[in-house]
Write a protein that holds these residues in place. Structure first.
Motif, mmCIF file in Angstrom:
data_model
loop_
_atom_site.group_PDB
_atom_site.id
_atom_site.type_symbol
_atom_site.label_atom_id
_atom_site.label_comp_id
_atom_site.label_asym_id
_atom_site.label_seq_id
_atom_site.Cartn_x
_atom_site.Cartn_y
_atom_site.Cartn_z
ATOM 1 N N ALA A 1 12.960 32.276 54.464
ATOM 2 C CA ALA A 1 14.165 32.229 54.361
ATOM 3 C C ALA A 1 15.136 31.284 54.218
ATOM 4 O O ALA A 1 15.256 30.545 53.212
ATOM 5 N N VAL A 2 16.723 31.737 54.164
ATOM 6 C CA VAL A 2 17.654 31.450 53.620
ATOM 7 C C VAL A 2 18.246 30.659 54.457
ATOM 8 O O VAL A 2 19.520 31.274 55.910
ATOM 9 N N LEU A 3 18.724 29.680 54.065
ATOM 10 C CA LEU A 3 19.769 28.728 56.146
ATOM 11 C C LEU A 3 21.330 28.424 54.911
ATOM 12 O O LEU A 3 21.083 27.850 53.707
ATOM 13 N N ALA A 4 22.161 28.259 56.118
ATOM 14 C CA ALA A 4 23.406 27.349 54.981
ATOM 15 C C ALA A 4 23.615 26.473 56.504
ATOM 16 O O ALA A 4 23.704 26.591 57.092
ATOM 17 N N ALA A 5 24.213 25.311 55.014
ATOM 18 C CA ALA A 5 24.052 24.550 55.866
ATOM 19 C C ALA A 5 25.982 23.986 56.397
ATOM 20 O O ALA A 5 26.782 24.929 55.755
ATOM 21 N N PRO A 6 26.507 22.823 57.175
ATOM 22 C CA PRO A 6 27.859 22.617 57.161
ATOM 23 C C PRO A 6 28.356 22.909 55.503
ATOM 24 O O PRO A 6 27.815 21.758 54.873
#
Length: 205
Positions: A101-106
């Motif tokens: 999975a790839v996530l995006a933080a603020p």
């Protein structure tokens, strides 16, 4: 999608040749330990928690699909813990085939691990990789080298006891793969090139 495209370009620009086949030195192991400590995060998803690693200075995080679950994109109560702060994270990619999975933080500036991609046709088999075995009672976290072995493509197996989502580095301290599954005698890892291909496909209209 702009941040996704930026990440794909970043991964592409850092591509280089396969790592040396020499066993990593003590200095190399210490370098990996330091970079691991700066860039690794704890991902808390709707299912469970697990490690992840910053792969983009803008806050992109690579991890196993285990904490996130399949079929989720966007906001789904996933957070990233780094330096004592808990940050909300958006799910950009959750792949059943790749188990990542790839996530995006603020938006912000984060300590991304330097990345190394294999050249076309190159293999991790026989290459020395380094993973950081988690700390236990009375035993601090420690970097351990092991050689990669061929597994069903695009994966490789490594004789390291690492949980899913853990980053795996080369002797220069560059991120080359991520653990996707624990095995009875080690773990299965996915090279970053496979993640780049998946992200590029998502960004294609």
């Amino acid at each position: 999608m702009a941040r996704l495209l930026t990440l794909v370009l970043c991964l592409t620009s850092l591509a280089s040749a396969a790592a040396d086949r020499e066993r990593p030195s003590r200095a190399a192991l210490q370098r990996v330990l330091e970079r691991h400590g700066r860039s690794v995060v704890n991902v808390q998803g709707p299912r469970r928690a697990g490690p992840g690693v910053f792969i983009g200075a803008a806050g992109q995080v690579l991890t196993s699909v285990a904490p996130v679950g399949l079929g989720f994109t966007g906001l789904n109560a996933t957070t990233v813990e780094h330096e004592g702060k808990t940050l909300p994270a958006r799910v950009v990619l959750a792949s059943e085939d790749l188990q990542v999975a790839v996530l995006a933080a603020p938006e912000g500036t984060y300590p991304a691990a330097p990345v190394k991609l294999l050249k076309d046709g190159a293999s991790l088999a026989g290459q020395w990789l380094v993973g950081v075995v988690p700390a236990t009672k009375g035993q601090p976290a420690r970097p351990v080298p092991a050689q990669a072995r061929a597994a069903p493509a695009p994966f490789y197996d490594v004789a390291l006891a690492l949980p899913a989502g853990t980053p795996v580095f080369d002797a220069e301290g560059r991120l080359v793969a991520v653990v996707v599954k624990q095995l009875r005698r080690g773990c299965r890892v996915l090279p970053l090139g496979a993640v780049k291909v998946e992200l590029a496909a998502m960004d294609t209209p």
